[in-house]
Design a protein around this motif. Structure first.
Motif, PDB file in Angstrom:
ATOM      1  N   THR A  15      -2.097  -5.744   3.639  1.00 11.36           N
ATOM      2  CA  THR A  15      -1.342  -5.169   2.521  1.00 11.36           C
ATOM      3  C   THR A  15       0.130  -5.505   2.732  1.00 11.36           C
ATOM      4  O   THR A  15       0.913  -4.665   3.175  1.00 11.36           O
ATOM      5  N   PRO A  17       4.001  -5.988   2.361  1.00 15.83           N
ATOM      6  CA  PRO A  17       5.056  -5.411   1.526  1.00 15.83           C
ATOM      7  C   PRO A  17       5.613  -6.468   0.570  1.00 15.83           C
ATOM      8  O   PRO A  17       5.624  -7.662   0.884  1.00 15.83           O
ATOM      9  N   THR A  18       6.089  -6.011  -0.536  1.00 11.91           N
ATOM     10  CA  THR A  18       6.711  -6.915  -1.502  1.00 11.91           C
ATOM     11  C   THR A  18       8.001  -7.470  -0.902  1.00 11.91           C
ATOM     12  O   THR A  18       8.820  -6.707  -0.399  1.00 11.91           O
ATOM     13  N   GLU A  45       8.259   1.320  -2.992  1.00  9.83           N
ATOM     14  CA  GLU A  45       7.534   0.870  -1.798  1.00  9.83           C
ATOM     15  C   GLU A  45       8.427   0.945  -0.566  1.00  9.83           C
ATOM     16  O   GLU A  45       8.011   1.429   0.496  1.00  9.83           O
ATOM     17  N   SER A  46       9.661   0.491  -0.679  1.00  9.89           N
ATOM     18  CA  SER A  46      10.612   0.564   0.424  1.00  9.89           C
ATOM     19  C   SER A  46      10.874   2.014   0.816  1.00  9.89           C
ATOM     20  O   SER A  46      10.980   2.330   2.008  1.00  9.89           O
ATOM     21  N   TRP A  77       8.341  -6.447   5.778  1.00 15.74           N
ATOM     22  CA  TRP A  77       8.422  -5.037   6.175  1.00 15.74           C
ATOM     23  C   TRP A  77       9.821  -4.735   6.724  1.00 15.74           C
ATOM     24  O   TRP A  77      10.436  -3.740   6.346  1.00 15.74           O
ATOM     25  N   ASN A  80      12.342  -4.456   4.081  1.00 14.11           N
ATOM     26  CA  ASN A  80      12.191  -3.225   3.305  1.00 14.11           C
ATOM     27  C   ASN A  80      12.685  -1.988   4.039  1.00 14.11           C
ATOM     28  O   ASN A  80      13.048  -1.003   3.404  1.00 14.11           O
TER      29      ASN A  80
END
Length: 189
Positions: A15, A17-18, A45-46, A77, A80
């Motif tokens: 999964t 992170p963006t 998300e962050s 990650w 973020n």
């Protein structure tokens, strides 16, 4: 065993992170009270990732070496969680030290890594090429994760007795580290 401890597991390989984008940067550098709903969505998300990091007493990162550096999802990650006003502070008026870490004190970082070649450890023949440890330790210390340990498996590409010995040594190091951590005074979270 420490049954009171809570384990929050995140697999950034499954999964990821963006990655940080221009919209993310604009939102992150906008004062929170001025953020639009769209900016809040971009940072959601962050926010979740930094919240989990803030709550953690111990951060364990499994980081294989890919072409001397970090896998892209792990770098995403880091991007973020290294966040102005959240995990580090910034003030231009503080000319001597304009940046400071904001993570609560007392956290520890454990890096578990694997390398195809050998000699990437401190004073090793390829230590200068070990961008994995630097790529984790530097940004995470910047936000306040100063105390770190590294356990590495080397010789992955050789698949011989050296790999077996490296795995055995790493397993013993992890066992000793687990014993040490089990005795540590971490608050139950």
């Amino acid at each position: 065993m420490r049954p009171q401890d809570i384990v929050d597991y995140l697999d950034v390989g499954r999964t990821p992170p963006t990655p940080v984008s221009q919209a993310w940067i604009a939102a992150a550098f906008c004062p929170p009270e001025l953020r639009t709903e769209a900016q809040k969505v971009v940072l959601a998300e962050s926010d979740a990732l930094t919240d989990a990091l803030m709550k953690a007493d111990l951060v364990v990162i499994g980081a294989p070496m890919y072409n001397f550096g970090l896998p892209a999802p792990l770098k995403a990650w880091i991007d973020n969680v290294v966040r102005v006003g959240v995990t580090f502070g910034f003030d231009r008026a503080r000319s001597d030290v304009p940046y400071w870490p904001m993570l609560p004190t007392g956290k520890r970082l454990i890096i578990l890594t694997a390398r195809g070649d050998y000699g990437y450890g401190p004073d090793g023949r390829l230590a200068h090429m070990n961008l994995v440890e630097a790529g984790l330790k530097i940004p995470l210390a910047y936000i306040g994760l100063y105390e770190s340990e590294v356990v590495a498996v080397e010789y992955d590409e050789f698949s011989d007795d050296r790999l077996a010995a490296s795995i055995s040594e790493a397993e013993m190091s992890v066992d000793a580290l687990v014993d040490q951590l089990a005795m540590a005074e971490y608050p139950a979270t």
